[in-house]
Design an enzyme around this catalytic site. Structure first.
Site, short mmCIF file in Angstrom:
data_model
loop_
_atom_site.label_atom_id
_atom_site.label_comp_id
_atom_site.label_asym_id
_atom_site.label_seq_id
_atom_site.Cartn_x
_atom_site.Cartn_y
_atom_site.Cartn_z
N LYS A 32 0.65 -1.31 0.00
CA LYS A 32 -0.21 -0.08 -0.01
C LYS A 32 0.94 1.16 0.06
O LYS A 32 1.92 1.25 0.20
CB LYS A 32 -0.96 -0.03 1.10
CG LYS A 32 -0.23 0.24 2.30
CD LYS A 32 -1.08 0.30 3.70
CE LYS A 32 -2.13 -0.88 3.88
NZ LYS A 32 -3.02 -0.65 4.86
N LYS B 68 -7.71 -5.11 -2.75
CA LYS B 68 -8.61 -4.41 -1.52
C LYS B 68 -8.93 -3.12 -2.26
O LYS B 68 -8.28 -2.29 -2.51
CB LYS B 68 -7.64 -4.34 -0.26
CG LYS B 68 -7.49 -5.41 0.43
CD LYS B 68 -6.76 -5.55 1.63
CE LYS B 68 -5.56 -4.69 1.88
NZ LYS B 68 -5.03 -4.56 3.19
#
Length: 234
Positions: free
Chosen positions: A27, A86
């Site tokens: 991320k 995600k």
């Protein structure tokens, strides 16, 4: 209960793997709680993860209700090699919007790689950002074809998951996934003090960063802390 660790660099990914993490999560915290990193970073980490026989997760952003943008971002993550993709439901306000956006994301990802797993991610502190409640996403995510659902915190100001959702609410969230055949992940500034309650809740995955860093979430992940966490979970 699997452990997902979120490194911010290749060096931290190596430390996470040394410590035995089950899933390495790519991320970019500079762009938010579920901020997206660059495709070439995902590919670099994928090469490391594959050598260790582990799985790779990638976030695609804290997204507004823009199904086209979300679909294209998710396809990019799948193309770069993510096993879990995600999608942060940051600007998604209703259950119907969850379905509309996630159904398009699932189609984009599964058309490219049917084995990639799509995760709809809501926020425990949804009221602070005007997003949909985590307790409203399971059914539309299931109808959309998602493999799992997740809860995190949108605003990283030191407040943790349990300050916004108590054990009863988290049990309902986990059950809402399992009743529909989906897996469930919990994250949100989790700490060592939360280990007992996490074990009792039995989510499929816990997502961490701060608790395996040497001195706060902006410091370096250390393999010995990851190993300590893995031993505790096992």
């Amino acid at each position: 209960m699997k452990v997902l660790v979120s490194p911010m660099s290749i060096e931290e990914a190596v430390e996470s793997l040394k410590g035995g993490a089950d899933i390495i999560d790519v991320k970019n915290p500079a762009e938010g709680s579920l901020g997206a990193n660059f495709p070439w970073v995902i590919r670099q980490v994928k090469e490391l993860v594959e050598k260790e026989g582990k799985l790779l997760s990638a976030t695609v952003g804290d997204l507004d209700f823009k199904p086209g943008t979300a679909s294209l971002a998710a396809l990019g993550a799948a193309y770069a090699g993510a096993d879990y993709i995600k999608v942060g439901l940051y600007g998604v306000k209703t259950a119907e919007q969850v379905y509309e956006m996630m159904s398009k994301v699932v189609r984009a990802v599964k058309d490219f790689n049917p084995s990639a797993m799509v995760v709809a991610a809501a926020y425990a502190d949804h009221s602070r950002v005007g997003a949909v409640s985590p307790l409203e996403i399971a059914e539309p995510a299931y109808r959309a074809g998602c493999d799992g659902i997740m809860v995190d915190t949108a605003i990283k100001d030191g407040k943790n998951l349990f300050e916004f959702m108590d054990a009863e609410a988290l049990e309902r969230f986990i059950s809402s996934a399992h009743e529909r055949g989906m897996f469930c992940a919990l994250a949100g500034s989790l700490s060592w003090n939360h280990m007992d309650i996490l074990k009792s809740l039995e989510p499929d995955i816990i997502g961490v960063r701060t608790m395996v860093c040497e001195n706060g979430r902006n410091s370096m992940i250390r393999s010995e802390l990851v190993a300590k966490l893995m031993a505790s979970v096992r």
